[in-house]
Design a protein around this motif. Structure first.
Motif, mmCIF file in Angstrom:
data_model
loop_
_atom_site.group_PDB
_atom_site.id
_atom_site.type_symbol
_atom_site.label_atom_id
_atom_site.label_comp_id
_atom_site.label_asym_id
_atom_site.label_seq_id
_atom_site.Cartn_x
_atom_site.Cartn_y
_atom_site.Cartn_z
ATOM 1 N N TYR A 176 0.824 -1.214 0.000
ATOM 2 C CA TYR A 176 0.000 0.000 0.000
ATOM 3 C C TYR A 176 0.856 1.260 0.000
ATOM 4 O O TYR A 176 0.559 2.238 -0.683
ATOM 5 C CB TYR A 176 -0.934 0.005 1.217
ATOM 6 N N GLY A 177 1.929 1.246 0.790
ATOM 7 C CA GLY A 177 2.767 2.434 0.893
ATOM 8 C C GLY A 177 3.470 2.784 -0.393
ATOM 9 O O GLY A 177 3.759 3.963 -0.655
ATOM 10 N N GLN A 178 3.762 1.791 -1.228
ATOM 11 C CA GLN A 178 4.424 2.048 -2.501
ATOM 12 C C GLN A 178 3.429 2.371 -3.608
ATOM 13 O O GLN A 178 3.761 3.088 -4.553
ATOM 14 C CB GLN A 178 5.267 0.837 -2.901
ATOM 15 N N ASN A 179 2.235 1.822 -3.476
ATOM 16 C CA ASN A 179 1.235 2.006 -4.533
ATOM 17 C C ASN A 179 0.491 3.339 -4.434
ATOM 18 O O ASN A 179 0.008 3.858 -5.434
ATOM 19 C CB ASN A 179 0.227 0.862 -4.519
ATOM 20 N N ALA A 180 0.379 3.858 -3.223
ATOM 21 C CA ALA A 180 -0.346 5.123 -3.016
ATOM 22 C C ALA A 180 0.640 6.209 -2.601
ATOM 23 O O ALA A 180 1.428 6.015 -1.676
ATOM 24 C CB ALA A 180 -1.433 4.951 -1.950
ATOM 25 N N PRO A 181 0.635 7.352 -3.248
ATOM 26 C CA PRO A 181 1.576 8.426 -2.899
ATOM 27 C C PRO A 181 1.225 9.049 -1.544
ATOM 28 O O PRO A 181 0.072 9.055 -1.117
ATOM 29 C CB PRO A 181 1.398 9.430 -4.032
ATOM 30 N N GLY B 149 -0.678 0.815 11.375
ATOM 31 C CA GLY B 149 0.364 1.472 10.607
ATOM 32 C C GLY B 149 0.819 0.667 9.408
ATOM 33 O O GLY B 149 0.189 -0.319 9.004
ATOM 34 N N LEU B 150 1.950 1.096 8.841
ATOM 35 C CA LEU B 150 2.499 0.500 7.629
ATOM 36 C C LEU B 150 3.897 -0.051 7.888
ATOM 37 O O LEU B 150 4.653 0.493 8.707
ATOM 38 C CB LEU B 150 2.569 1.535 6.506
ATOM 39 N N GLU B 151 4.237 -1.096 7.177
ATOM 40 C CA GLU B 151 5.575 -1.673 7.264
ATOM 41 C C GLU B 151 6.570 -0.755 6.551
ATOM 42 O O GLU B 151 6.350 -0.400 5.389
ATOM 43 C CB GLU B 151 5.598 -3.049 6.619
ATOM 44 N N PRO B 152 7.649 -0.361 7.208
ATOM 45 C CA PRO B 152 8.655 0.472 6.543
ATOM 46 C C PRO B 152 9.241 -0.250 5.326
ATOM 47 O O PRO B 152 9.484 -1.450 5.353
ATOM 48 C CB PRO B 152 9.724 0.671 7.628
ATOM 49 N N GLY B 153 9.437 0.485 4.270
ATOM 50 C CA GLY B 153 10.014 -0.085 3.060
ATOM 51 C C GLY B 153 8.970 -0.556 2.077
ATOM 52 O O GLY B 153 8.695 0.119 1.084
ATOM 53 N N LEU B 154 8.356 -1.690 2.345
ATOM 54 C CA LEU B 154 7.373 -2.257 1.416
ATOM 55 C C LEU B 154 6.000 -1.627 1.567
ATOM 56 O O LEU B 154 5.195 -1.664 0.640
ATOM 57 C CB LEU B 154 7.269 -3.778 1.616
ATOM 58 N N GLY B 155 5.690 -1.075 2.730
ATOM 59 C CA GLY B 155 4.417 -0.401 2.922
ATOM 60 C C GLY B 155 3.223 -1.324 3.066
ATOM 61 O O GLY B 155 2.100 -0.936 2.727
ATOM 62 N N ARG B 156 3.432 -2.548 3.560
ATOM 63 C CA ARG B 156 2.311 -3.462 3.774
ATOM 64 C C ARG B 156 1.575 -3.117 5.065
ATOM 65 O O ARG B 156 2.138 -2.495 5.973
ATOM 66 C CB ARG B 156 2.804 -4.909 3.806
ATOM 67 N N ASP B 157 0.328 -3.552 5.165
ATOM 68 C CA ASP B 157 -0.501 -3.258 6.326
ATOM 69 C C ASP B 157 -0.057 -4.124 7.506
ATOM 70 O O ASP B 157 -0.042 -5.363 7.409
ATOM 71 C CB ASP B 157 -1.972 -3.523 6.005
ATOM 72 N N VAL B 158 0.272 -3.508 8.625
ATOM 73 C CA VAL B 158 0.797 -4.227 9.782
ATOM 74 C C VAL B 158 -0.269 -5.102 10.432
ATOM 75 O O VAL B 158 0.011 -6.240 10.851
ATOM 76 C CB VAL B 158 1.387 -3.239 10.811
ATOM 77 N N PHE B 159 -1.486 -4.629 10.523
ATOM 78 C CA PHE B 159 -2.556 -5.406 11.147
ATOM 79 C C PHE B 159 -2.799 -6.710 10.386
ATOM 80 O O PHE B 159 -2.901 -7.794 10.990
ATOM 81 C CB PHE B 159 -3.836 -4.575 11.203
ATOM 82 N N ALA B 160 -2.875 -6.638 9.066
ATOM 83 C CA ALA B 160 -3.067 -7.843 8.258
ATOM 84 C C ALA B 160 -1.871 -8.779 8.372
ATOM 85 O O ALA B 160 -2.024 -10.006 8.448
ATOM 86 C CB ALA B 160 -3.308 -7.466 6.795
ATOM 87 N N GLN B 161 -0.666 -8.211 8.419
ATOM 88 C CA GLN B 161 0.536 -9.028 8.584
ATOM 89 C C GLN B 161 0.525 -9.771 9.916
ATOM 90 O O GLN B 161 0.903 -10.943 9.994
ATOM 91 C CB GLN B 161 1.777 -8.136 8.503
ATOM 92 N N LEU B 162 0.086 -9.102 10.975
ATOM 93 C CA LEU B 162 0.024 -9.746 12.291
ATOM 94 C C LEU B 162 -0.947 -10.923 12.287
ATOM 95 O O LEU B 162 -0.648 -11.987 12.830
ATOM 96 C CB LEU B 162 -0.407 -8.731 13.358
ATOM 97 N N LEU B 163 -2.114 -10.731 11.701
ATOM 98 C CA LEU B 163 -3.120 -11.797 11.680
ATOM 99 C C LEU B 163 -2.612 -13.018 10.918
ATOM 100 O O LEU B 163 -2.725 -14.159 11.390
ATOM 101 C CB LEU B 163 -4.415 -11.289 11.052
ATOM 102 N N TYR B 164 -2.045 -12.791 9.749
ATOM 103 C CA TYR B 164 -1.562 -13.923 8.970
ATOM 104 C C TYR B 164 -0.270 -14.502 9.543
ATOM 105 O O TYR B 164 0.006 -15.702 9.384
ATOM 106 C CB TYR B 164 -1.382 -13.514 7.508
#
Length: 305
Positions: A45-50, A73-88
């Motif tokens: 998300y962080g890379q795809n949206a300015p 929040g967002l993962e630094p660098g790749l900009g992935r969603d932290v909440f979704a990352q935690l769940l998976y």
């Protein structure tokens, strides 16, 4: 029933049980939760949206980019969603830990039961094998085994299949994890095999299978349950440690250990990112350990404080 009443009377144990059940439900419902949330664990998300990440790859908003759109929040660098990352990441840890613990419980129970009842040469061979396996540093073996598996079974230039990563972790954890349970059960069975009810079963002509399954097995559930509840969180932390070191579950599969590793890299610039996986794994392991203590006390009231 007395065991259940004792467990229900233990407030700490019940709180730990509720926390464990919450983690399991969140892991199982991760696809549904993220669908309702409107985010997934792999999109950048962080890379795809300015405007979400700075040129250095750090979240622009304070506290790691926490907002109404990105809850953790967002993962630094790749900009992935932290909440979704935690769940998976929770699903990843539970799959490895539950599968490995199930194999450990099966191997430890069968070997401890049979060896404890037979004794003699079987027990001497069992003791030798246990001592050899206990001498192996499991973590170092996994560190060495990972590149060997990739070189041996994966074609050059290809990524190691996800199923192979999970299988290697589960098999290695199981291959070394059954030893403590089997040794405890062997000692327990040795003390039970001379009891009157076993002698009576032998005198009545009962087969060894009947004695093992019908007479001995129902009397060793307590150490099995306690071992399971204490082994599972240990595997969770070991799997996270391997991913932290770069030999666990690879990208793009979300993993707590890899999140903590990334958090350590950017801690001074974005300390918030480290907090979520660190606190989550701490609460997860603590809940399982407290539940294990509560089950042990409920099964044996003499150990209650």
């Amino acid at each position: 029933m007395s065991t259940i009443r004792a467990l229900r009377a233990d407030r700490t144990g019940m709180a730990a049980l509720c926390a464990v059940l919450l983690f399991v439900v969140l892991a199982l419902a991760a696809p549904l939760i993220t669908a309702l949330y409107g985010k997934n664990a792999t999109e950048h998300y962080g890379q795809n949206a300015p405007g979400l990440l700075s040129p250095e790859g750090l979240p622009v908003l304070p506290n790691g980019g926490i907002s109404g759109e990105f809850w953790f929040g967002l993962e630094p660098g790749l900009g992935r969603d932290v909440f979704a990352q935690l769940l998976y990441g929770m699903r990843t840890s539970l799959v490895v830990a539950v599968a490995a613990t199930a194999v450990i419980a099966l191997l430890g129970t069968v070997l401890g039961l049979v060896v404890g009842y037979l004794g003699g040469l079987a027990e001497r061979a069992f003791t030798f094998v246990c001592n050899v396996l206990l001498a192996f540093p499991t973590l170092l073996l996994l560190l060495a085994l990972s590149p060997v598996v990739k070189t041996r079974f994966v074609d050059p230039g290809e990524n190691e299949p996800v199923w192979m990563q999970f299988t290697v972790l589960i098999l290695v954890f199981a291959a070394f994890g059954w030893v403590p349970l089997a040794m405890v059960l062997r000692t327990t069975v040795k003390s039970l095999r001379e009891r009157e009810f076993i002698e009576a079963a032998r005198a009545s002509g009962a087969s060894r299978w009947h004695i093992l399954v019908r007479e001995l097995l129902p009397n060793i559930w307590a150490p099995i349950l306690v071992n399971v509840t204490l082994t599972l969180p240990g595997i969770v932390t070991a799997e996270a440690a391997l991913s932290y070191l770069g030999v666990g579950i690879d990208e793009p599969v979300p993993d707590w250990g890899r999140m903590i590793s990334r958090g350590a890299e950017v801690f001074y610039d974005d300390p918030t990112y480290m907090v979520f996986p660190g606190v989550t794994i701490l609460v997860f392991v603590l809940a399982f350990n407290l539940l294990g203590d509560a089950i042990r006390d409920a099964l044996d009231p003499r150990t209650a404080h």
